[in-house]
Each structure stands twice: as C-alpha cells, then as structure tokens.
Motif scaffolding. Structure first.
Motif, PDB file in Angstrom:
ATOM      1  N   THR A   7       0.859  -1.183   0.000  1.00  0.00           N
ATOM      2  CA  THR A   7       0.000   0.000   0.000  1.00  0.00           C
ATOM      3  C   THR A   7       0.900   1.239   0.000  1.00  0.00           C
ATOM      4  O   THR A   7       2.031   1.199   0.468  1.00  0.00           O
ATOM      5  N   GLY A   8       0.381   2.321  -0.539  1.00  0.00           N
ATOM      6  CA  GLY A   8       1.149   3.569  -0.547  1.00  0.00           C
ATOM      7  C   GLY A   8       2.278   3.600  -1.546  1.00  0.00           C
ATOM      8  O   GLY A   8       3.235   4.365  -1.390  1.00  0.00           O
ATOM      9  N   ALA A   9       2.180   2.793  -2.620  1.00  0.00           N
ATOM     10  CA  ALA A   9       3.280   2.701  -3.584  1.00  0.00           C
ATOM     11  C   ALA A   9       3.371   3.893  -4.522  1.00  0.00           C
ATOM     12  O   ALA A   9       4.287   3.964  -5.342  1.00  0.00           O
ATOM     13  N   GLY A  10       2.464   4.827  -4.407  1.00  0.00           N
ATOM     14  CA  GLY A  10       2.438   5.942  -5.346  1.00  0.00           C
ATOM     15  C   GLY A  10       3.394   7.073  -5.048  1.00  0.00           C
ATOM     16  O   GLY A  10       3.682   7.887  -5.926  1.00  0.00           O
ATOM     17  N   SER A  11       3.920   7.136  -3.817  1.00  0.00           N
ATOM     18  CA  SER A  11       4.807   8.249  -3.485  1.00  0.00           C
ATOM     19  C   SER A  11       5.623   7.918  -2.243  1.00  0.00           C
ATOM     20  O   SER A  11       5.339   6.941  -1.528  1.00  0.00           O
ATOM     21  N   SER A  76       5.088 -11.029   1.380  1.00  0.00           N
ATOM     22  CA  SER A  76       5.107  -9.904   2.315  1.00  0.00           C
ATOM     23  C   SER A  76       3.933  -8.971   2.038  1.00  0.00           C
ATOM     24  O   SER A  76       3.555  -8.760   0.882  1.00  0.00           O
ATOM     25  N   LEU A  77       3.377  -8.470   3.109  1.00  0.00           N
ATOM     26  CA  LEU A  77       2.330  -7.451   3.061  1.00  0.00           C
ATOM     27  C   LEU A  77       2.927  -6.204   3.694  1.00  0.00           C
ATOM     28  O   LEU A  77       3.245  -6.195   4.889  1.00  0.00           O
ATOM     29  N   LEU A  78       3.104  -5.170   2.892  1.00  0.00           N
ATOM     30  CA  LEU A  78       3.807  -3.964   3.324  1.00  0.00           C
ATOM     31  C   LEU A  78       2.823  -2.809   3.449  1.00  0.00           C
ATOM     32  O   LEU A  78       2.345  -2.266   2.449  1.00  0.00           O
ATOM     33  N   HIS A  79       2.506  -2.452   4.680  1.00  0.00           N
ATOM     34  CA  HIS A  79       1.564  -1.366   4.956  1.00  0.00           C
ATOM     35  C   HIS A  79       2.342  -0.054   5.023  1.00  0.00           C
ATOM     36  O   HIS A  79       2.988   0.252   6.034  1.00  0.00           O
ATOM     37  N   ILE A  80       2.272   0.735   3.958  1.00  0.00           N
ATOM     38  CA  ILE A  80       3.052   1.976   3.906  1.00  0.00           C
ATOM     39  C   ILE A  80       2.163   3.209   3.743  1.00  0.00           C
ATOM     40  O   ILE A  80       2.549   4.320   4.102  1.00  0.00           O
ATOM     41  N   ALA A  81       0.954   3.041   3.248  1.00  0.00           N
ATOM     42  CA  ALA A  81       0.054   4.181   3.063  1.00  0.00           C
ATOM     43  C   ALA A  81      -0.331   4.797   4.409  1.00  0.00           C
ATOM     44  O   ALA A  81      -0.399   4.116   5.435  1.00  0.00           O
ATOM     45  N   GLY A  82      -0.584   6.091   4.382  1.00  0.00           N
ATOM     46  CA  GLY A  82      -1.046   6.768   5.595  1.00  0.00           C
ATOM     47  C   GLY A  82      -1.418   8.203   5.293  1.00  0.00           C
ATOM     48  O   GLY A  82      -1.022   8.762   4.257  1.00  0.00           O
ATOM     49  N   ILE A  83      -2.190   8.800   6.193  1.00  0.00           N
ATOM     50  CA  ILE A  83      -2.563  10.210   6.054  1.00  0.00           C
ATOM     51  C   ILE A  83      -2.313  10.912   7.380  1.00  0.00           C
ATOM     52  O   ILE A  83      -2.219  10.269   8.435  1.00  0.00           O
ATOM     53  N   VAL A  84      -2.199  12.235   7.332  1.00  0.00           N
ATOM     54  CA  VAL A  84      -1.971  13.011   8.540  1.00  0.00           C
ATOM     55  C   VAL A  84      -2.759  14.310   8.459  1.00  0.00           C
ATOM     56  O   VAL A  84      -2.870  14.922   7.394  1.00  0.00           O
TER      57      VAL A  84
END
Length: 232
Positions: A7-11, A76-84
C-alpha cells in the motif's frame, strides 16, 4: 520469486520500496484507491498487478477484494500508506479522528485479516511502516499519533498471534522523511520545507527490505529510523 502486496506505492517511502523490489524482479501487487490510480501504478511498474481498495473506507475493503483476483500466496504485506492532519485536541472534530484512524489503523487491520491465509501459506512477513509518532505524541499530533499508537498495538498483537503460523511481523518507525506527507506537515505547521533536512525515502525503504530479506531464523520486530548526524 517473492510476491509483495504494497500500500502507498504511489509516493514517498512506498514508491521507493516498490521501485527497489520491482528492479530486482519480484512480483508486486499494488493497492490503489481507485481504477485511475491503479492504471498509473501499473504503468510505473510494468508487470505489476493491482488491487483497487480505498483504505479510507475499511468497511468496503472486503467487498472490493471479493470482486478481484487475489494472489495465491503473499510473501510480504507492506503497509506503507497513511494520512496526517494536525490540530489541537480542542479543535479536532470526530471526522478528522475517524479519517486518520480508518486509514492508518483500521484499514491495515482489515487488509491483514483478508490476506492472512496467503501469508500463512508463504510463512510471510507483515511490515507496518509506523512513525515516531507511534512511540511519542506531541502537541497537535493527537489524532495521527493515536492512529499510530494503535498500529503499534496491532503489530504487537498480530506478532504473538501468528508466530506459530510462521508469519513474521515488523514495525518500522521512521522519523521525518522527505515525502509529500512531510510537505503537508510543514504547511500545517507553518514552516518552510527543506527536504535535505530529513531522511531520504530510500533509506527507510532499505529498512523495510532488510526486514523482509532477513533469514527465516530471525525477525526484526521493531526498527527505528532517525535523521542521521551531520549538516542539515
């Protein structure tokens, strides 16, 4: 050849991780919030597969994935997306709390639940890219830090629950990283943004990939990454 769901692979950190894994020939399954974003990610990483699921709506992730072909195994499941979104507790409305808790905590929990069968087959890795805010909260970071403290608890519980299944769980706690999220943070803080002061996303990507590549006789449970010494 390993299969990684990201997730979050766009940036930012997610893009750095995806680029490195793609370059070495691994299979990528990139989670996108909508079909247009999925098309962009597929074009950036030829041969990668995509899954469309909006992490801002965790109640709909199961329905969304039920209409798509999931990988048979997930290494692998890589949780990288997030918001703030920053703000003092005295001013934060429920919507702001829910948005960050849903995207940063509930969605990773739900996506993990749905992919655990494939992770167990592969005796794979779950990596949560957390934040320094997941260890200590500061003024105006209440909602974001709460979501990240919750993410730490999720990782710790999952690690204990899945140890006998052979699934490894790692949390990475980056300090401030030069990324689009950091641009937004500086804007909300009213500060000038200088990316040279902060960690390069590739440095955090190295920590993530190191955890995944570690021989199976060990696990990196928690990795803290901070800006290094020297002029900044």
């Amino acid at each position: 050849m390993a299969t990684h769901v990201i997730t979050g692979a766009g940036s930012g950190i997610g893009a750095a991780v995806a680029r490195r894994l793609h370059a070495r020939g691994d299979d990528l399954v990139l989670v996108a919030r909508n079909a247009a974003r999925a098309k962009e990610l597929a074009a950036a990483h030829p041969g990668a597969r995509t899954l469309v699921a909006d992490l801002a709506e965790p109640d709909r992730i199961s329905w969304a994935l039920s209409h798509q072909e999931l990988p048979e195994r997930v290494d692998s499941l890589l949780h990288i997306a997030g918001i703030v979104d920053l703000g003092p507790v005295s001013e934060l409305r429920p919507k702001t709390w829910r948005q960050q808790l849903d995207t940063n905590l509930v969605a990773p929990a739900e996506l993990t639940r749905l992919l655990l069968p494939q992770l167990r087959v592969a005796r794979g890795d779950v990596v949560f890219v957390n934040s320094g805010a997941g260890l200590q909260a500061h003024a105006e970071w209440g909602a974001y830090a709460a979501s990240k403290h919750g993410l730490k608890a999720l990782a710790d519980a999952l690690r204990d629950e899945e140890r006998d299944q052979g699934v490894r769980v790692t949390t990475v706690y980056p300090g401030r990283t030069a990324s689009p999220m950091q641009v937004k943070v500086h804007s909300q803080e009213g500060r000038e943004y200088d990316p040279s002061r902060w960690i390069d996303p590739d440095s955090v990507a190295t920590a993530v990939i190191t955890a995944v590549d570690l021989p199976r006789d060990a696990v990196l449970e928690n990795i803290t990454v901070r800006p290094g010494p020297g002029p900044r």
